[in-house]
Design a protein around this motif. Structure first.
Motif, mmCIF file in Angstrom:
data_model
loop_
_atom_site.group_PDB
_atom_site.id
_atom_site.type_symbol
_atom_site.label_atom_id
_atom_site.label_comp_id
_atom_site.label_asym_id
_atom_site.label_seq_id
_atom_site.Cartn_x
_atom_site.Cartn_y
_atom_site.Cartn_z
ATOM 1 N N SER A 240 0.727 -1.269 0.272
ATOM 2 C CA SER A 240 0.028 0.326 -0.051
ATOM 3 C C SER A 240 0.809 0.837 0.028
ATOM 4 C CB SER A 240 -0.678 -0.028 1.078
ATOM 5 O OG SER A 240 -0.335 0.174 2.506
ATOM 6 N N ALA A 241 2.295 1.015 0.389
ATOM 7 C CA ALA A 241 2.958 2.245 0.234
ATOM 8 C C ALA A 241 3.981 2.304 -0.598
ATOM 9 C CB ALA A 241 4.411 2.306 0.751
ATOM 10 N N THR A 242 4.371 4.017 -0.978
ATOM 11 C CA THR A 242 4.557 4.735 -2.441
ATOM 12 C C THR A 242 5.370 5.076 -2.318
ATOM 13 O OG1 THR A 242 2.701 4.522 -3.603
ATOM 14 C CG2 THR A 242 4.052 5.583 -4.647
ATOM 15 N N PRO A 243 7.013 3.951 -2.253
ATOM 16 C CA PRO A 243 7.148 2.769 -3.029
ATOM 17 C C PRO A 243 6.762 1.798 -2.215
ATOM 18 C CG PRO A 243 9.101 3.589 -2.537
ATOM 19 C CD PRO A 243 8.519 4.897 -2.328
ATOM 20 N N VAL A 244 6.486 0.878 -2.693
ATOM 21 C CA VAL A 244 6.149 -0.826 -2.160
ATOM 22 C C VAL A 244 7.860 -1.006 -0.821
ATOM 23 C CG1 VAL A 244 6.402 -2.984 -2.086
ATOM 24 C CG2 VAL A 244 4.492 -1.446 -3.550
#
Length: 249
Positions: A240-244
């Motif tokens: 769910s994070a950016t970046p993973v």
């Protein structure tokens, strides 16, 4: 993928190299997203579809593992060819109404009949790096919400499947019997990895695959090669994070 095979490649004993993880103190790096579905393009499609995946950050050793090779699914009649000048080819062929895996090195040819199945088999366009012994080949079947993969190696001049080891996770992708998820991919070095959900959010058990064979310095052919999952511990993948973010947990 590249592999090094000697003149007697089709009688060589094949085994996967078991390599340890690099230490924990590596600097973060970036790699493509380890998405739930293996990146591949069916051979029947003439145009190559390339999707830009999100980047991944974490310890360099994990980033190397989660850096996935783009691997196509080759149907019958579409050969995969070594790109290092060896000229070795592997392809699925139809003979007498049955699918066969055929590996050719010059005039030397070995074949294995694929077990009959309701799902049409495909050959992954990757040669597994198997350490000092050369390479292996992977045949897949897709059925519903799961993918089954079988590794074929050469033993005493015969092309044979490696037998799964009881207690190991299945090589492939989809759902586990417990309702969790599993996913298999290949890194840039031609090694196979599988992650299996532990039941905790974003947490997976990580495995690297090997095929049993002789030890260093050679030995007797293992006529019943076994597929073995090397447990690399747990990793957390925050997609769910950016970046993973990929990290040990």
């Amino acid at each position: 993928m590249k592999s090094t095979l000697g003149p007697a490649a089709l009688t060589a004993v094949l085994s996967l190299a078991l390599l340890g993880l690099v230490g924990c103190g590596d600097e973060p790096a970036a790699a493509p997203d380890p998405s739930p579905t293996q990146a591949s393009t069916p051979a029947s499609e003439q145009e190559t579809q390339v999707t830009q995946a999100p980047t991944v950050e974490g310890p360099a050793d994990l980033v190397a593992i989660f850096t996935e090779a783009q691997v196509a699914e080759l149907r019958a009649g579409s050969p995969t060819v070594a790109d290092d000048g060896t000229g070795i080819t592997a392809e699925l062929v139809e003979r007498g109404g049955r699918d066969q895996l055929q590996v050719r090195n010059g005039s030397d040819v070995v074949t294995a009949t694929i077990p009959e199945d309701a799902d049409t088999p495909y050959l992954l366009d990757v040669q597994l790096e198997l350490g000092q012994a050369g390479a292996g080949w992977v045949v897949g079947h897709e059925g519903g919400d799961s993918t089954r993969l079988t590794v074929y190696v050469i033993r005493a001049g015969r092309l044979v499947p490696a037998t799964p080891t009881p207690g190991d996770p299945d090589l492939g992708g989809g759902f586990t019997p417990e309702g969790g998820t599993r996913r298999t991919w290949f890194d840039a070095a031609g090694q196979a990895f599988t992650r299996v959900a532990t039941g905790r959010p974003d947490q997976y058990r990580l495995y690297r695959w090997a095929v049993s064979g002789p030890g260093e310095g050679g030995g007797t052919d293992d006529l019943d090669p076994r597929l073995v999952a090397e447990d690399l511990g747990t990793v957390c993948v925050t997609e769910s994070a950016t970046p993973v973010v990929v990290e040990r947990c």
